[in-house]
Design an enzyme around this catalytic site. Structure first.
Site, mmCIF file in Angstrom:
data_model
loop_
_atom_site.group_PDB
_atom_site.id
_atom_site.type_symbol
_atom_site.label_atom_id
_atom_site.label_comp_id
_atom_site.label_asym_id
_atom_site.label_seq_id
_atom_site.Cartn_x
_atom_site.Cartn_y
_atom_site.Cartn_z
ATOM 1 C CG HIS A 106 4.253 34.314 -26.646
ATOM 2 N ND1 HIS A 106 2.917 34.370 -26.117
ATOM 3 C CD2 HIS A 106 4.556 34.756 -28.391
ATOM 4 C CE1 HIS A 106 2.633 33.946 -27.729
ATOM 5 N NE2 HIS A 106 3.413 34.621 -28.214
ATOM 6 C CG LEU A 199 -9.739 20.099 -23.259
ATOM 7 C CD1 LEU A 199 -10.393 21.043 -21.825
ATOM 8 C CD2 LEU A 199 -10.196 19.085 -23.444
HETATM 9 N N1 APR Z 1 -5.317 19.491 -22.996
HETATM 10 C C1 APR Z 1 -5.582 19.956 -24.105
HETATM 11 N N2 APR Z 1 -6.555 21.487 -24.009
HETATM 12 C C2 APR Z 1 -6.772 21.963 -23.129
HETATM 13 C C3 APR Z 1 -6.809 21.683 -22.212
HETATM 14 C C4 APR Z 1 -6.124 20.365 -22.168
HETATM 15 N N3 APR Z 1 -7.038 19.548 -20.741
HETATM 16 N N4 APR Z 1 -7.023 22.578 -21.593
HETATM 17 C C5 APR Z 1 -7.285 23.682 -22.368
HETATM 18 N N5 APR Z 1 -7.447 23.353 -23.815
HETATM 19 C C6 APR Z 1 -7.383 24.375 -25.016
HETATM 20 C C7 APR Z 1 -8.586 24.944 -24.599
HETATM 21 O O1 APR Z 1 -9.714 24.223 -24.986
HETATM 22 C C8 APR Z 1 -8.072 26.418 -25.173
HETATM 23 O O2 APR Z 1 -7.911 25.938 -26.701
HETATM 24 O O3 APR Z 1 -6.246 25.122 -24.803
HETATM 25 C C9 APR Z 1 -6.482 26.388 -25.184
HETATM 26 C C10 APR Z 1 -6.064 27.412 -24.062
HETATM 27 O O4 APR Z 1 -5.991 28.805 -24.534
HETATM 28 P P1 APR Z 1 -5.751 29.939 -24.332
HETATM 29 O O5 APR Z 1 -6.291 29.876 -22.831
HETATM 30 O O6 APR Z 1 -6.110 31.261 -25.597
HETATM 31 O O7 APR Z 1 -4.069 30.144 -24.153
HETATM 32 P P2 APR Z 1 -3.342 30.474 -25.345
HETATM 33 O O8 APR Z 1 -3.373 29.819 -26.787
HETATM 34 O O9 APR Z 1 -1.887 29.846 -25.058
HETATM 35 O O10 APR Z 1 -2.900 31.426 -25.586
HETATM 36 C C11 APR Z 1 -2.335 32.712 -26.740
HETATM 37 O O11 APR Z 1 -2.254 34.290 -26.279
HETATM 38 O O12 APR Z 1 -2.665 35.411 -23.534
HETATM 39 C C12 APR Z 1 -1.839 35.664 -24.845
HETATM 40 O O13 APR Z 1 0.486 35.322 -24.988
HETATM 41 C C13 APR Z 1 -0.421 34.882 -24.517
HETATM 42 O O14 APR Z 1 0.588 32.984 -25.167
HETATM 43 C C14 APR Z 1 -0.737 33.151 -24.720
HETATM 44 C C15 APR Z 1 -1.830 33.148 -25.806
#
Ligand code: APR
Length: 234
Positions: A106, A199
């Site tokens: 990304h 989580l």
């Molecule tokens: N340890 C493990 N998992 C965690 C922790 C932690 N300490 N803290 C949060 N999480 C998990 C949450 O439960 C959630 O499932 O991380 C995940 C974060 O999800 P999102 O906020 O949706 O982030 P991501 O999956 O990276 O988003 C994907 O979406 O907005 C776009 O381009 C952006 O790259 C991003 C993509």
């Protein structure tokens, strides 16, 4: 030779102090995607978009890699095999943690991209809308971030890695954004062992064979210890 392909998302950087996107107080609760993370938003209001990423770049510069990032670097350094980290994150905490084989599907806060000619160069800490491209001089500099509606980087290479994976692990990603959310299916087709670190169960959690539930700074180092121990005794 074992090949481990790892997909990371915002959750791996959460314990370093960076916000995730979809938490109740996350980035997408504070900003509308349509205002800051699409090509249309940049065309409509480039300053709003550039300022959003300037703020994220400043935040990212303040934080350090955590035990999960460092454990993945140790896995890469010590495994008798290959480790590829595919990250959706635009921070550089994997690199700071010591990982070398990192693919930023990304994009990256460290990069600038010319909207006119696609030239890429290192971004200054503070970008301004209308900054000129060093290659074509068009006033078209934008953050080198893959926005909604755009094609992630290196897709052919990513799918080749997935097709060769013995192990596929997704860490801290909610499984809401494709194509990354489809990688587990691709890895399963290739016969890989699949693990999810989160989580909670992600939106595609039912497709993983194994779940390690808990904060990544605890679950990932413990898993890396296990993998390296098995790898040495094999
Ligand atoms: N340890 C493990 N998992 C965690 C922790 C932690 N300490 N803290 C949060 N999480 C998990 C949450 O439960 C959630 O499932 O991380 C995940 C974060 O999800 P999102 O906020 O949706 O982030 P991501 O999956 O990276 O988003 C994907 O979406 O907005 C776009 O381009 C952006 O790259 C991003 C993509």
């Amino acid at each position: 030779m074992t090949k481990i392909v790892i997909l990371t998302g915002a959750g791996i950087s959460a314990e370093s102090g960076l916000e995730t996107f979809r938490a109740s107080d996350g980035l997408w609760a504070q900003h509308r995607v349509e205002d800051v993370a699409t090509p249309e938003a940049f065309a409509r209001n480039p300053k709003l978009v550039v300022d959003f990423y300037n703020a994220r770049r400043a935040q990212a510069a303040e934080v350090s890699p955590n035990a999960a990032h460092r454990a993945l670097a140790r896995l890469e350094a010590e495994l008798d095999g290959e480790v590829v980290v595919i990250t959706q994150n635009v921070d550089d905490l994997h690199e700071q943690g010591g990982s070398q084989n990192v693919m930023h599907m990304h994009g990256s806060l460290k990069g600038a991209l010319c909207a006119a000619c696609d030239h890429r160069w290192p971004a200054p800490m503070v970008m301004a809308p209308g900054d000129p491209c060093p290659a074509c001089n068009a006033p078209a500099a934008r953050p080198d971030i893959v926005w909604f509606g755009e094609m992630p980087y290196d897709m052919d290479a990513l799918f080749e890695h997935l097709a060769e994976a013995d192990v596929f692990a997704a860490i801290g990603t909610s499984g809401n954004v494709y194509p990354a959310a489809g990688f587990v299916a691709e890895a399963r087709r290739a016969g890989a062992q699949t693990l999810e670190f989160n989580l909670e169960r992600s939106a595609v959690g039912n497709q993983f064979a194994e779940h390690r539930v808990g904060p990544a700074t605890q679950t990932v180092p413990a898993w890396v210890d296990e993998v390296l121990k098995d790898n040495k005794s094999a």
